[in-house]
Enzyme design. Structure first.
Site, PDB file in Angstrom:
ATOM      1  N   GLY A 109       0.826  -1.203   0.000  1.00  9.32           N
ATOM      2  CA  GLY A 109       0.000   0.000   0.000  1.00  9.32           C
ATOM      3  C   GLY A 109       0.859   1.251   0.000  1.00  9.32           C
ATOM      4  CB  CYS A 110       0.340   4.578  -1.504  1.00  7.53           C
ATOM      5  SG  CYS A 110      -1.284   4.999  -0.841  1.00  7.53           S
ATOM      6  CE1 TYR A 111      -1.027   8.593   3.771  1.00  5.76           C
ATOM      7  CE2 TYR A 111      -2.913   7.264   3.135  1.00  5.76           C
ATOM      8  CZ  TYR A 111      -2.349   8.505   3.375  1.00  5.76           C
ATOM      9  OH  TYR A 111      -3.101   9.642   3.231  1.00  5.76           O
ATOM     10  CB  ALA A 112       2.149   0.072   3.652  1.00  8.02           C
TER      11      ALA A 112
END
Lengths: 324, 324, 324, 324
Positions: free
Chosen positions: B131-134
């Site tokens: 995931g992008c935030y991850a």
């Protein structure tokens, strides 16, 4: 191994974009990146986005530092290139983004999409790159004048530009606080690109109003002119533009109903075009979008360098923009 | 001729960025671009920036339309990929950007910079992209936990994202009028990326506050954690990050004094990092910047595809961002 | 005719906002607007938005030019006010936006919403206005510490600010080209507002990370702290904030599910608050939004001036923001 | 207690701005705020910036809900007002922002700065408010046509607008991801405001190109026309504009060298003007800036309401914009 390119004025926005394009170009390598006040500084301290240049430094902008190159690119403040060019060997190919030589018969005007220019650029050793606003207007206007569809003497241009066109020298009017969320005109009726637009298109009179828009990159030009005859239709205008650019890699007439969007050209050498007739006035309206640092500066330069070096003109250049 | 890649959900922002990267990738070609409501539409009608796809159309998202490919990329709404993957041949390599398989032992987590993952991805046929935030949090945090520099049980993250992370489905809160000139939090304390961050780093507790920022792309994550010992210095933290990523093409600890800037990563697969100790609290603060559609989505996917296909992982990917 | 207000440093952004508020205030009139490098210039040449000041000019910042006033407002660079204040009559009421006197027992801290401060400000002749970040943090944090809901020794703050907080002195990092479309941190772990936050709240340790966001105005602060007991709920936190500000005109706990949005406070003296418990870490998260030039500077100053002059504190101030 | 104003369509951006202005207006109070799909919702759930309306709800848009008012303001989608107005008592004063009645002899056109209109509005019971683009063009053009300085038959307008002009109904082209960092034209050569511009100025032909700019509010119009004689100077044009608006509170010809800036008009009822002659074409160029929700919609409406109610037209309206 590739051809060696030296970039003078490499600490500016246009110079930085030239460095970015060289980094991903399969046939070019950086010979030198020179600067004035940033001489001696790490390239990544000025351009933190250019991570591949970690460990490289700006040299001073001197003829000596630029001479070990196949091509010298000048992205200097206007007026500073003439003296420097005079000290470079005539055998070194030079591309100057400054305006000094754009209406100079000893230099070739660097817009390959103009009729005949691609061949001229291919054999030139001195190329004057086109101004950013000028690209956006010339590409929209020249085919219509060539085809006799519009009058040359009452062209009206309003063109909105992103802020990078004004360079990176700090100034109050360019602060984010001033620009964010606002549009304002500047240099109204006196922009320095008008003479080169007229020279490159045959227009006899151009009213030019530049707008500063709250975006880092991009130019959206609205070019209007009077049709030469009453029976000219929007389809005629679109047809002329389509024919003019059908075999051009970087210029695209959009499908009916789609209009240019500066965001669609970000980071690329693309020009988007669309045209119509104004219902009320009967004027022809052509809108064009470019990235002012792309086709308006750095990727135009690389396109010219490719031609001058005998490479495919599209080598290392993007047709697709980075969006959204 | 290259490997064939099919992209499901290609009308979205992440899918469009995958198409853009395929277009300029020397070893990949598009096998199919599928969509749901846009099936049958011209690719350039949805993605006007992707001019090289003129004349190509979206197919429907069906197993049949995706099967004639070496790699299938899924950029579908979360929850929609499982059913589709079940109908693809086990021999087709699949990379899924959805969250369905990120904590699934049958899938390989698609972050090559994690210890051991590059080898795993190279032999995998099922990869769950991060995931992008991850991405922005894991890259900043994992080396510090591995080195025992910070406590795993009191990690606080505040991460500001551009709007493309929310997709292109129209919603009032995503209108330019609402977002321009404003920052606001959302999904406070309940973001769906927390479990994968914990799984990928070993953190035991993560407080996560996402902010919607007025920019189209980019994530700037601020990750703070308590040092495990009083004698840990900023230099220790920087040293661990430098060592962790010294031989990684896409992750870069910035020089002392420079902090990450999302703009510097635009359009690239780059991660920028910087760290310090907070003077007042003694907390370790690590900031990271990525392009949420780049390393946070599409270029991460291409990096994994490169590995799965036996190519150099950097093929067709940019280290340098498009700035300004 | 109203009370006379002199503004020193009136050519800056905060000073300009003070002028704007005076222009529409029913009980205040401008006694003098002074500046340094702009002394002698027309006010509208620096602040073209302040059309009602056409025909007025900046005077030099001298004690003489400021002394014919009931209230002197100082919006000077930090460090420049002490000398000037020493030359003003003790009978003139002074409000200083600089940080020089914020932790000075001879000055009253200018945040009326702090317990007891409204009365103190009403009788004070020397008021040190609160820093912009400090307002956003103190309002969110103080009631929770007073109520014993959160621990004072591990407060973590990440706060995103618009660019006007950095003033109008040109600098490369504040150019629109650099800021547009990007977020970046600065002064990480060493911001000068931390001491006043601790003094005003009783917090013992504050980790502070400021972010520069691409917007002209606004601060969105995320304040997290550990609850003192396991049984504290989100409702408890919301209840304490609701009670603390129930009778405060300018501070509003938003309804459940709505989170602060800097755009909603533009041009006003409002503070928006919302709070929750983080599902994973159990931390209390409070977010606040203000206009950094509003409650963070100029309208806070006018609120204090109203109190010092015996007026209703809300006179001439907006509760509603200008949105979208 | 003041006059009672009912607002139909109060959940939109223009309606919200009318509510904001009523809240701070000393002589007006809200009689009803009606909406369609938001009927029954809290006003602050749709307009979180309007904190003073906490506890108030939208009613349904019915004649009954609007009738207990001195003035009814209609900010409805174009085409929806006629039916509703027919059911309101002829004694209730009505101001309609929709385009339905702008070229209707039974309605008064709501631009007080047009010659004779202030008196007409003062006695009218049916006022059709001016379209946002139309305001920006008419104010710039009308005095020049009245004075015989420019030709009426070749007016070219390019006008850049912020996104709030397109309303708050979600649409892909209005998403922040699409709009941020980009300019694009729309409705080229066919904008619906052209007829009212011609009717209000006497222009015989207007070419109109609207641009969508990445800002929430503001219109910057560039209006060019041919001078009627060769001896007309920039000073002549400026002189005519200065005389036309010398006694108008809200319209201001800027000093020589300063050009309009939409940011300077934010939240106000102001119009900024500047003019010159184009050096190359000899065309007259007038640029104007307004807030499209201010003088282009809500504050224009309040200005008309003030006149219709016998109040000073400037009551409750700002001349100064909120900047930066």
């Amino acid at each position: 191994m590739g051809y060696r390119v030296a970039v003078a004025g490499a600490s500016g926005y246009a110079g930085g974009e030239v460095l970015r394009l060289i980094a991903s170009h399969p046939e070019l390598q950086l010979a030198a990146a020179t600067a004035h006040s940033h001489a001696g500084a790490a390239i990544t301290s000025v351009h933190p986005h250019l991570a591949t240049y970690a460990g490289h430094y700006f040299a001073s902008t001197t003829p000596e530092n630029l001479s070990d190159a196949d091509v010298v690119v000048l992205t200097l403040p206007h007026g500073e290139s003439t003296h420097l060019v005079g000290k470079l060997s005539p055998e070194i190919k030079v591309i100057d983004l400054g305006s000094d030589h754009r209406i100079d018969p000893d230099w070739t005007y660097g817009l390959p999409e103009l009729p005949g220019h691609r061949a001229d650029i291919s054999t030139a050793t001195r190329v004057a790159a086109t101004g950013c606003y000028a690209v956006s207007v010339i590409v929209a206007l020249r085919p219509l004048l060539d085809a006799g569809l519009v009058e040359p003497d009452d062209v009206v241009v309003v063109a909105a530009s992103g802020t990078s066109g004004a360079g990176r020298t700090p100034a109050a009017r360019l602060l984010a606080s001033e620009v964010s969320g606002a549009v304002s005109p500047y240099k109204v009726g006196c922009h320095q690109h008008v003479p080169e637009i007229k020279a490159a298109t045959g227009a006899r009179s151009v009213s030019m109003t530049p707008l500063l828009a709250p975006m880092p990159r991009g130019i959206l030009a609205t070019v209007t002119a009077k049709p030469t005859r009453d029976d000219i239709s929007a389809a005629d205008v679109q047809s002329v533009l389509a024919q003019a650019y059908d075999d051009q890699t970087f210029v695209r007439l959009l499908p009916e109903g789609l209009w240019p969007h500066t965001g669609a050209t970000l980071g690329s050498n693309a020009v988007q075009l669309q045209a119509t007739l104004d219902a009320d006035s009967g004027r022809v309206i052509v809108c064009s979008a470019i990235d002012n640092l792309g086709k308006g500066a750095a990727s135009q330069i690389i396109q010219c360098a490719n031609l001058m070096l005998g490479l495919d003109e599209a080598t290392g250049l993007a047709v697709n923009g980075v969006a959204p």
